[in-house]
Design a protein around this motif. Sequence first.
Motif, short mmCIF file in Angstrom:
data_model
loop_
_atom_site.label_atom_id
_atom_site.label_comp_id
_atom_site.label_asym_id
_atom_site.label_seq_id
_atom_site.Cartn_x
_atom_site.Cartn_y
_atom_site.Cartn_z
N LEU A 19 46.82 11.46 36.31
CA LEU A 19 46.44 12.37 37.39
C LEU A 19 45.13 13.09 37.06
CD1 LEU A 19 47.20 13.36 40.19
CD2 LEU A 19 48.60 15.14 39.11
N ALA A 20 44.96 13.48 35.80
CA ALA A 20 43.71 14.14 35.39
C ALA A 20 42.51 13.21 35.59
CB ALA A 20 43.79 14.57 33.93
N ARG A 21 42.67 11.96 35.22
CA ARG A 21 41.55 11.01 35.38
C ARG A 21 41.25 10.76 36.86
NH1 ARG A 21 39.69 9.25 30.66
NH2 ARG A 21 41.03 9.43 28.83
N LEU A 27 36.28 14.82 41.62
CA LEU A 27 35.43 16.01 41.52
C LEU A 27 34.17 15.84 40.68
CD1 LEU A 27 38.27 18.63 41.01
CD2 LEU A 27 37.05 18.09 43.14
N GLY A 28 34.02 14.71 40.00
CA GLY A 28 32.89 14.56 39.08
C GLY A 28 33.12 15.33 37.79
N TYR A 29 34.38 15.60 37.48
CA TYR A 29 34.75 16.31 36.25
C TYR A 29 34.79 15.31 35.09
CZ TYR A 29 36.27 20.90 38.08
OH TYR A 29 36.32 22.17 38.59
N GLU A 30 34.99 15.84 33.89
CA GLU A 30 35.16 15.01 32.71
C GLU A 30 36.43 15.45 31.99
OE1 GLU A 30 32.16 17.58 29.83
OE2 GLU A 30 31.39 15.81 30.86
N VAL A 31 36.92 14.56 31.13
CA VAL A 31 38.09 14.91 30.33
C VAL A 31 37.73 16.14 29.50
CG1 VAL A 31 39.60 14.16 28.45
CG2 VAL A 31 38.99 12.57 30.29
N SER A 55 52.42 14.75 27.40
CA SER A 55 52.92 15.81 28.30
C SER A 55 51.83 16.70 28.86
CB SER A 55 53.94 16.68 27.57
OG SER A 55 55.10 15.94 27.31
N TRP A 56 50.65 16.70 28.25
CA TRP A 56 49.58 17.59 28.69
C TRP A 56 48.26 16.85 28.70
CZ3 TRP A 56 52.75 19.03 24.48
CH2 TRP A 56 53.76 19.94 24.82
N PHE A 57 47.40 17.22 29.62
CA PHE A 57 46.05 16.68 29.68
C PHE A 57 45.23 17.65 30.52
CE2 PHE A 57 42.81 13.33 30.01
CZ PHE A 57 42.97 12.70 28.78
N ALA A 58 43.92 17.59 30.40
CA ALA A 58 43.07 18.51 31.16
C ALA A 58 41.74 17.86 31.49
CB ALA A 58 42.84 19.80 30.36
N CYS A 59 41.11 18.38 32.53
CA CYS A 59 39.74 17.98 32.85
C CYS A 59 38.95 19.23 33.21
CB CYS A 59 39.70 16.93 33.96
SG CYS A 59 40.40 17.38 35.53
N THR A 63 29.53 21.23 34.30
CA THR A 63 28.54 22.31 34.43
C THR A 63 29.12 23.66 34.01
OG1 THR A 63 29.09 22.96 36.71
CG2 THR A 63 27.54 21.11 36.42
N GLY A 64 30.46 23.73 33.91
CA GLY A 64 31.11 24.99 33.58
C GLY A 64 31.32 25.90 34.78
N ALA A 65 30.88 25.49 35.96
CA ALA A 65 30.99 26.35 37.14
C ALA A 65 32.38 26.35 37.76
CB ALA A 65 29.96 25.93 38.19
N GLY A 66 33.03 25.20 37.77
CA GLY A 66 34.34 25.09 38.41
C GLY A 66 35.47 25.36 37.44
N PRO A 67 36.67 25.56 37.96
CA PRO A 67 37.81 25.83 37.09
C PRO A 67 38.25 24.58 36.33
CG PRO A 67 38.57 25.61 39.32
CD PRO A 67 37.06 25.57 39.37
N ARG A 68 38.83 24.81 35.18
CA ARG A 68 39.47 23.75 34.40
C ARG A 68 40.76 23.37 35.14
NH1 ARG A 68 43.24 23.93 29.64
NH2 ARG A 68 42.59 22.31 28.18
N LEU A 69 41.09 22.08 35.14
CA LEU A 69 42.34 21.62 35.72
C LEU A 69 43.24 21.17 34.57
CD1 LEU A 69 41.08 19.46 38.73
CD2 LEU A 69 41.59 21.91 38.66
N PHE A 70 44.48 21.67 34.57
CA PHE A 70 45.43 21.36 33.52
C PHE A 70 46.63 20.66 34.14
CE2 PHE A 70 49.02 22.47 30.72
CZ PHE A 70 48.53 22.00 29.51
N PHE A 71 47.11 19.63 33.48
CA PHE A 71 48.19 18.81 34.00
C PHE A 71 49.33 18.80 32.99
CE2 PHE A 71 44.16 17.60 35.65
CZ PHE A 71 44.37 17.43 37.00
#
Length: 142
Positions: A19-21, A27-31, A55-59, A63-71
Amino acid sequence: MATIRQFQVTFDCAEPERLARFWCEVLGYEVAKPPYGFATWDAFDATRPAEERGSWFACADPTGAGPRLFFQRVPEGKTAKNRVHLDVRVGTGLHGEERLAALEAECARLLPLGAVRERLLLDENDSCIVMRDIEDNEFCLD
C-alpha cells in the motif's frame, strides 16, 4: 499564537509495503527512511519476531512539504466507509472542462496501478472523482 506541528497520516491495512508503494506512485513520494538504527526496512524486519515482519512501512514527500504516510498491518479488514480520506489535488486552480480533463487524465494514470474509479461528482466549477486504492480505501481526485 498556536504552534504549527508536523503530522503523519496513518493507514490501517493488510499489506503495509504494498500500500505504501502504491501511494508513492500516486503522490510522487518515496519510501521513507527505515526506523532509526537500520539501513533498510528489510534489516529492521529481520530483527522482528516472524509474526511482526512486514507490519510497518512508510513513505514520505521528497521535498519535505507533505506529511509522512505510515502504514500498519491490522488483523481486521475494512468494513465501513472511511472517516478520513486523502484528496489528491490535481485540479487546483482549474475549472469546467479544463478541470475535468485534468481529473480524467490522473484517473487514467492511476487505474493501471490498481486504483478503482467509483464515481464522478460533477459540479460546474469544483468537480472531483471518488476513487479507491488497492485496499479499498476511498480517496478523491480533486
